[in-house]
Motif scaffolding. Structure first.
Motif, PDB file in Angstrom:
ATOM      1  N   GLY A 121       4.148   3.987   3.136  1.00 39.18           N
ATOM      2  CA  GLY A 121       3.681   2.774   2.503  1.00 39.18           C
ATOM      3  C   GLY A 121       4.282   1.585   3.197  1.00 39.18           C
ATOM      4  N   GLY A 122       3.921   0.443   2.754  1.00 36.06           N
ATOM      5  CA  GLY A 122       4.461  -0.756   3.357  1.00 36.06           C
ATOM      6  C   GLY A 122       3.964  -2.001   2.671  1.00 36.06           C
ATOM      7  N   PHE A 123       4.432  -3.124   3.192  1.00 34.73           N
ATOM      8  CA  PHE A 123       4.044  -4.427   2.673  1.00 34.73           C
ATOM      9  C   PHE A 123       3.555  -5.294   3.813  1.00 34.73           C
ATOM     10  CE2 PHE A 123       6.999  -2.890  -0.489  1.00 34.73           C
ATOM     11  CZ  PHE A 123       6.352  -3.214  -1.671  1.00 34.73           C
ATOM     12  N   ILE A 124       2.621  -6.145   3.510  1.00 29.98           N
ATOM     13  CA  ILE A 124       2.115  -7.129   4.453  1.00 29.98           C
ATOM     14  C   ILE A 124       2.376  -8.485   3.816  1.00 29.98           C
ATOM     15  CG2 ILE A 124       0.054  -8.002   5.626  1.00 29.98           C
ATOM     16  CD1 ILE A 124      -1.007  -5.042   5.322  1.00 29.98           C
ATOM     17  N   ALA A 125       3.002  -9.374   4.564  1.00 34.17           N
ATOM     18  CA  ALA A 125       3.469 -10.643   4.000  1.00 34.17           C
ATOM     19  C   ALA A 125       2.355 -11.681   3.904  1.00 34.17           C
ATOM     20  CB  ALA A 125       4.629 -11.183   4.827  1.00 34.17           C
ATOM     21  N   ARG A 126       1.264 -11.311   3.262  1.00 38.26           N
ATOM     22  CA  ARG A 126       0.199 -12.270   2.955  1.00 38.26           C
ATOM     23  C   ARG A 126      -0.662 -11.710   1.843  1.00 38.26           C
ATOM     24  NH1 ARG A 126      -5.017 -11.644   5.123  1.00 38.26           N
ATOM     25  NH2 ARG A 126      -5.216  -9.894   6.546  1.00 38.26           N
ATOM     26  N   ARG A 127      -1.295 -12.595   1.133  1.00 38.23           N
ATOM     27  CA  ARG A 127      -2.194 -12.191   0.049  1.00 38.23           C
ATOM     28  C   ARG A 127      -3.549 -11.839   0.639  1.00 38.23           C
ATOM     29  NH1 ARG A 127      -2.947 -12.499  -5.372  1.00 38.23           N
ATOM     30  NH2 ARG A 127      -5.045 -12.967  -6.088  1.00 38.23           N
ATOM     31  N   MET A 128      -4.151 -10.781   0.121  1.00 44.23           N
ATOM     32  CA  MET A 128      -5.479 -10.349   0.547  1.00 44.23           C
ATOM     33  C   MET A 128      -6.333 -10.148  -0.688  1.00 44.23           C
ATOM     34  SD  MET A 128      -4.597  -7.243   3.120  1.00 44.23           S
ATOM     35  CE  MET A 128      -3.428  -7.404   4.438  1.00 44.23           C
TER      36      MET A 128
ATOM     37  N   TYR B 110       0.847  -1.187   0.000  1.00 43.44           N
ATOM     38  CA  TYR B 110       0.000   0.000   0.000  1.00 43.44           C
ATOM     39  C   TYR B 110       0.888   1.244   0.000  1.00 43.44           C
ATOM     40  CZ  TYR B 110       1.162   0.199   4.954  1.00 43.44           C
ATOM     41  OH  TYR B 110       1.856   0.265   6.136  1.00 43.44           O
ATOM     42  N   GLY B 111       0.304   2.350  -0.457  1.00 49.44           N
ATOM     43  CA  GLY B 111       1.011   3.614  -0.484  1.00 49.44           C
ATOM     44  C   GLY B 111       0.073   4.754  -0.149  1.00 49.44           C
ATOM     45  N   ILE B 112       0.630   5.788   0.467  1.00 47.09           N
ATOM     46  CA  ILE B 112      -0.157   6.929   0.936  1.00 47.09           C
ATOM     47  C   ILE B 112       0.635   8.200   0.647  1.00 47.09           C
ATOM     48  CG2 ILE B 112      -1.212   8.031   2.951  1.00 47.09           C
ATOM     49  CD1 ILE B 112      -0.731   5.196   4.346  1.00 47.09           C
ATOM     50  N   ILE B 113      -0.068   9.255   0.242  1.00 50.11           N
ATOM     51  CA  ILE B 113       0.560  10.570   0.136  1.00 50.11           C
ATOM     52  C   ILE B 113      -0.459  11.623   0.561  1.00 50.11           C
ATOM     53  CG2 ILE B 113       0.037  10.932  -2.305  1.00 50.11           C
ATOM     54  CD1 ILE B 113       3.040  12.146  -2.298  1.00 50.11           C
ATOM     55  N   MET B 114       0.000  12.581   1.364  1.00 54.25           N
ATOM     56  CA  MET B 114      -0.855  13.646   1.879  1.00 54.25           C
ATOM     57  C   MET B 114      -0.319  14.975   1.410  1.00 54.25           C
ATOM     58  SD  MET B 114      -1.326  12.445   5.785  1.00 54.25           S
ATOM     59  CE  MET B 114      -1.938  10.820   6.153  1.00 54.25           C
ATOM     60  N   SER B 115      -1.231  15.837   0.939  1.00 52.93           N
ATOM     61  CA  SER B 115      -0.808  17.160   0.476  1.00 52.93           C
ATOM     62  C   SER B 115      -1.850  18.199   0.854  1.00 52.93           C
ATOM     63  CB  SER B 115      -0.594  17.153  -1.043  1.00 52.93           C
ATOM     64  OG  SER B 115      -1.779  16.779  -1.704  1.00 52.93           O
ATOM     65  N   ASP B 116      -1.388  19.436   0.953  1.00 60.44           N
ATOM     66  CA  ASP B 116      -2.318  20.521   1.273  1.00 60.44           C
ATOM     67  C   ASP B 116      -2.853  21.135  -0.016  1.00 60.44           C
ATOM     68  OD1 ASP B 116      -0.316  22.192   0.284  1.00 60.44           O
ATOM     69  OD2 ASP B 116       0.241  22.991   2.241  1.00 60.44           O
ATOM     70  N   ASN B 117      -3.650  22.196   0.114  1.00 61.00           N
ATOM     71  CA  ASN B 117      -4.277  22.782  -1.074  1.00 61.00           C
ATOM     72  C   ASN B 117      -3.289  23.507  -1.987  1.00 61.00           C
ATOM     73  OD1 ASN B 117      -4.724  24.644   1.380  1.00 61.00           O
ATOM     74  ND2 ASN B 117      -4.864  26.036  -0.351  1.00 61.00           N
TER      75      ASN B 117
ATOM     76  N   LEU C 141      -6.652   2.385   3.578  1.00 63.40           N
ATOM     77  CA  LEU C 141      -7.438   3.452   4.204  1.00 63.40           C
ATOM     78  C   LEU C 141      -7.123   3.549   5.687  1.00 63.40           C
ATOM     79  CD1 LEU C 141      -9.646   5.615   4.381  1.00 63.40           C
ATOM     80  CD2 LEU C 141     -11.328   3.750   4.522  1.00 63.40           C
ATOM     81  N   GLU C 142      -7.102   2.420   6.381  1.00 61.54           N
ATOM     82  CA  GLU C 142      -6.789   2.421   7.814  1.00 61.54           C
ATOM     83  C   GLU C 142      -5.400   3.000   8.072  1.00 61.54           C
ATOM     84  OE1 GLU C 142      -8.774   1.698  10.417  1.00 61.54           O
ATOM     85  OE2 GLU C 142     -10.367   1.444   8.941  1.00 61.54           O
ATOM     86  N   LYS C 143      -4.427   2.593   7.268  1.00 60.35           N
ATOM     87  CA  LYS C 143      -3.059   3.109   7.422  1.00 60.35           C
ATOM     88  C   LYS C 143      -3.031   4.611   7.134  1.00 60.35           C
ATOM     89  CE  LYS C 143      -1.024  -0.827   8.358  1.00 60.35           C
ATOM     90  NZ  LYS C 143      -0.358  -1.098   9.624  1.00 60.35           N
ATOM     91  N   SER C 144      -3.866   5.069   6.196  1.00 62.10           N
ATOM     92  CA  SER C 144      -3.957   6.503   5.887  1.00 62.10           C
ATOM     93  C   SER C 144      -4.488   7.279   7.081  1.00 62.10           C
ATOM     94  CB  SER C 144      -4.878   6.733   4.689  1.00 62.10           C
ATOM     95  OG  SER C 144      -4.375   6.128   3.542  1.00 62.10           O
ATOM     96  N   LYS C 145      -5.529   6.747   7.692  1.00 63.98           N
ATOM     97  CA  LYS C 145      -6.105   7.414   8.863  1.00 63.98           C
ATOM     98  C   LYS C 145      -5.096   7.444  10.006  1.00 63.98           C
ATOM     99  CE  LYS C 145      -9.948   4.938   9.055  1.00 63.98           C
ATOM    100  NZ  LYS C 145     -11.287   4.471   9.441  1.00 63.98           N
ATOM    101  N   GLN C 146      -4.390   6.331  10.208  1.00 60.98           N
ATOM    102  CA  GLN C 146      -3.379   6.267  11.267  1.00 60.98           C
ATOM    103  C   GLN C 146      -2.267   7.287  11.020  1.00 60.98           C
ATOM    104  OE1 GLN C 146      -2.177   2.150  11.315  1.00 60.98           O
ATOM    105  NE2 GLN C 146      -4.121   1.473  12.204  1.00 60.98           N
ATOM    106  N   LEU C 147      -1.824   7.414   9.777  1.00 58.59           N
ATOM    107  CA  LEU C 147      -0.768   8.368   9.448  1.00 58.59           C
ATOM    108  C   LEU C 147      -1.247   9.802   9.642  1.00 58.59           C
ATOM    109  CD1 LEU C 147       2.129   8.815   8.469  1.00 58.59           C
ATOM    110  CD2 LEU C 147       1.258   8.756   6.121  1.00 58.59           C
ATOM    111  N   ALA C 148      -2.490  10.097   9.281  1.00 60.28           N
ATOM    112  CA  ALA C 148      -3.044  11.441   9.485  1.00 60.28           C
ATOM    113  C   ALA C 148      -3.052  11.789  10.976  1.00 60.28           C
ATOM    114  CB  ALA C 148      -4.449  11.532   8.899  1.00 60.28           C
ATOM    115  N   ILE C 149      -3.410  10.841  11.816  1.00 56.16           N
ATOM    116  CA  ILE C 149      -3.412  11.069  13.262  1.00 56.16           C
ATOM    117  C   ILE C 149      -1.984  11.245  13.760  1.00 56.16           C
ATOM    118  CG2 ILE C 149      -3.855   9.945  15.482  1.00 56.16           C
ATOM    119  CD1 ILE C 149      -6.389   8.727  14.117  1.00 56.16           C
ATOM    120  N   GLN C 150      -1.083  10.378  13.293  1.00 51.17           N
ATOM    121  CA  GLN C 150       0.327  10.446  13.698  1.00 51.17           C
ATOM    122  C   GLN C 150       0.955  11.795  13.326  1.00 51.17           C
ATOM    123  OE1 GLN C 150       2.649   7.343  11.911  1.00 51.17           O
ATOM    124  NE2 GLN C 150       4.561   8.070  12.779  1.00 51.17           N
ATOM    125  N   LEU C 151       0.596  12.323  12.143  1.00 56.30           N
ATOM    126  CA  LEU C 151       1.140  13.605  11.690  1.00 56.30           C
ATOM    127  C   LEU C 151       0.357  14.802  12.232  1.00 56.30           C
ATOM    128  CD1 LEU C 151       1.993  12.728   7.979  1.00 56.30           C
ATOM    129  CD2 LEU C 151       3.572  12.926   9.914  1.00 56.30           C
TER     130      LEU C 151
END
Length: 171
Positions: A108-115, A92-99, A125-135
């Motif tokens: 981004g990252g990898f998970i060692a299983r097929r989904m 997965y990959g995520i990028i955040m930008s302002d206006n 989406l979950e990782k995006s929300k977590q990153l938004a909170i972290q930042l």
């Protein structure tokens, strides 16, 4: 890079479809054909497709809607995310930008299983929300994805994510 005309694009799509079909026949049926046979089949199918479009109403719409990335409205942060599913892993990959299109963060990252694709997009989406909170992204946020099933689920949801202390899975 030069833009392909409609005929060249249709020929390319038919050829790619035939290659994909050959790959699936090899994987699932153990049957593989020579490249010249695949090429001839694609050429014939493409010609038949053009003849059909001349004799009947076109199968492909003549008006093409060009979708372009748009910067977020003033005061909003845009979070673009995507996922990909491999044989034994999911990325997965995520990028955040302002206006002003200034990149605020990403990852981004990898998970060692097929989904499933849907599960992978939900993880993104979950990782995006977590990153938004972290930042410490405060204020209005636009989450953007190309996964139609997730977008439809999102639009039909009455959940206010801001009210949750702990992030819950959307899937």
């Amino acid at each position: 890079m030069r833009v392909l005309d409609k005929k060249a694009m249709a020929d390319l799509m038919v050829l790619l479809w035939n290659c994909w079909n050959n790959r699936n026949n090899f994987i699932f049926r153990g049957k593989e054909e020579e490249a010249t046979i695949i090429w001839e089949r694609a050429r014939t199918l493409s010609g038949d497709f053009r003849i059909c479009n001349m004799l009947k109403a076109p199968l492909l719409s003549s008006n093409s809607e060009v979708k372009k990335w748009k910067k977020s409205p003033k005061g909003f942060v845009k979070v673009n995310f995507d996922a990909t599913v491999g044989i034994n892993s999911t990325g997965y990959g995520i990028i955040m930008s302002d206006n002003d299109c200034f990149v605020l963060g990403g990852g981004g990252g990898f998970i060692a299983r097929r989904m499933s694709v849907h599960e992978a997009e939900c993880v993104a989406l979950e990782k995006s929300k977590q990153l938004a909170i972290q930042l410490n992204i405060l204020g209005d946020v636009i989450f953007e994805t190309d996964h139609a099933r997730l977008v439809n689920k999102w639009r039909n949801s009455a959940t206010d994510w801001h009210a949750h202390q702990k992030l819950h899975s959307c899937c």
